[in-house]
Design a protein around this motif. Structure first.
Motif, PDB file in Angstrom:
ATOM      1  N   ASN A   1      25.740  27.079 -16.597  1.00 61.96           N
ATOM      2  CA  ASN A   1      26.210  26.079 -15.643  1.00 61.96           C
ATOM      3  C   ASN A   1      25.027  25.388 -14.995  1.00 61.96           C
ATOM      4  O   ASN A   1      23.886  25.798 -15.177  1.00 61.96           O
ATOM      5  N   SER A   2      25.325  24.331 -14.239  1.00 59.43           N
ATOM      6  CA  SER A   2      24.274  23.572 -13.574  1.00 59.43           C
ATOM      7  C   SER A   2      24.739  23.116 -12.207  1.00 59.43           C
ATOM      8  O   SER A   2      25.939  22.940 -11.975  1.00 59.43           O
ATOM      9  N   VAL A   3      23.759  22.891 -11.318  1.00 62.14           N
ATOM     10  CA  VAL A   3      24.041  22.375  -9.985  1.00 62.14           C
ATOM     11  C   VAL A   3      23.688  20.891  -9.984  1.00 62.14           C
ATOM     12  O   VAL A   3      22.619  20.491 -10.460  1.00 62.14           O
ATOM     13  N   VAL A   4      24.627  20.092  -9.464  1.00 62.88           N
ATOM     14  CA  VAL A   4      24.451  18.646  -9.423  1.00 62.88           C
ATOM     15  C   VAL A   4      24.373  18.203  -7.963  1.00 62.88           C
ATOM     16  O   VAL A   4      25.248  18.516  -7.162  1.00 62.88           O
ATOM     17  N   GLN A   5      23.298  17.495  -7.621  1.00 64.88           N
ATOM     18  CA  GLN A   5      23.170  16.902  -6.293  1.00 64.88           C
ATOM     19  C   GLN A   5      23.976  15.604  -6.318  1.00 64.88           C
ATOM     20  O   GLN A   5      23.762  14.742  -7.176  1.00 64.88           O
ATOM     21  N   LEU A   6      24.918  15.477  -5.388  1.00 66.22           N
ATOM     22  CA  LEU A   6      25.802  14.314  -5.371  1.00 66.22           C
ATOM     23  C   LEU A   6      25.146  13.105  -4.715  1.00 66.22           C
ATOM     24  O   LEU A   6      24.284  13.232  -3.841  1.00 66.22           O
ATOM     25  N   ILE A   7      25.615  11.949  -5.094  1.00 67.57           N
ATOM     26  CA  ILE A   7      25.115  10.687  -4.566  1.00 67.57           C
ATOM     27  C   ILE A   7      25.338  10.585  -3.052  1.00 67.57           C
ATOM     28  O   ILE A   7      24.646   9.852  -2.363  1.00 67.57           O
ATOM     29  N   TYR A   8      26.289  11.361  -2.513  1.00 72.55           N
ATOM     30  CA  TYR A   8      26.578  11.340  -1.067  1.00 72.55           C
ATOM     31  C   TYR A   8      25.479  11.998  -0.247  1.00 72.55           C
ATOM     32  O   TYR A   8      25.357  11.763   0.940  1.00 72.55           O
TER      33      TYR A   8
ATOM     34  N   ASN B   1      19.586  13.057   0.847  1.00 69.97           N
ATOM     35  CA  ASN B   1      18.318  13.282   0.147  1.00 69.97           C
ATOM     36  C   ASN B   1      18.357  12.818  -1.308  1.00 69.97           C
ATOM     37  O   ASN B   1      17.381  12.971  -2.032  1.00 69.97           O
ATOM     38  N   PHE B   2      19.476  12.279  -1.741  1.00 67.94           N
ATOM     39  CA  PHE B   2      19.638  11.845  -3.130  1.00 67.94           C
ATOM     40  C   PHE B   2      18.831  10.576  -3.369  1.00 67.94           C
ATOM     41  O   PHE B   2      18.930   9.611  -2.616  1.00 67.94           O
ATOM     42  N   LYS B   3      18.036  10.570  -4.439  1.00 67.08           N
ATOM     43  CA  LYS B   3      17.299   9.385  -4.856  1.00 67.08           C
ATOM     44  C   LYS B   3      17.188   9.416  -6.369  1.00 67.08           C
ATOM     45  O   LYS B   3      16.860  10.437  -6.961  1.00 67.08           O
TER      46      LYS B   3
END
Length: 168
Positions: A119-126, A129-131
């Motif tokens: 599995n993987s962890v996804v940083q959301l656009i919300y 700190n997302f860039k």
């Protein structure tokens, strides 16, 4: 006359009529059971319609992309990072790599920040700190897409005076 009345009670036509009613009642009972079974089957099949529609959308989307994709499903979310991260059911075993964008047919969802075997962890656009580097589809201009929870994401570092419009 009394004999005739008793005889008419046991007349073969009366038995046939009573037998017909019983047969009809049994048939109605069987038809009701079959109807209930068909109703449940219909409900089950109807529950598949949204899933099939979603799969068809995914296939259409995949066919227009010019790069390989790995379809995945969300399998988890943490209450502490609800608006920041999701866990998907694909990992290094499936070819997922850190920093890769996560997309849907509606656009970018986030970026892979941690890869496990399954599995993987996804940083959301919300996430504030997302860039990620992004290209405006209408103008072709590149910039940096920044998360801005609770507001909409923004595209920064674009040329001054560019023809960028709200909704691009």
């Amino acid at each position: 006359q009394r004999v005739q009345r008793c005889e008419s009670l046991f007349h073969p036509q009366k038995f046939k009529l009573n037998g017909g009613i019983l047969a009809a009642q049994q048939k109605v009972k069987k038809l009701r059971a079959k109807n209930a079974k068909l109703f449940l089957e219909n409900q089950k099949l109807r529950s598949y319609v949204p899933k099939v529609d979603d799969l068809q959308k995914q296939l259409r989307y995949k066919s227009i992309l010019s790069f390989d994709t790995i379809p995945a499903q969300i399998i988890g979310r943490s209450p502490e990072t609800w608006h920041k991260q999701i866990i998907i059911n694909k990992g290094s075993r499936h070819g997922v790599k850190e920093t890769k964008a996560v997309l849907t047919e509606n656009g970018i969802v986030g970026q892979v920040v941690k890869v496990n075997f399954y599995n993987s962890v996804v940083q959301l656009i919300y996430d504030k700190n997302f860039k990620i580097g992004a290209k405006n589809a209408r103008t072709g201009q590149f910039g940096v897409l920044n998360g801005n929870n609770p507001g909409p994401a923004s595209l920064d570092f674009i040329n001054v005076g560019s023809d960028i419009k709200a909704g691009d």
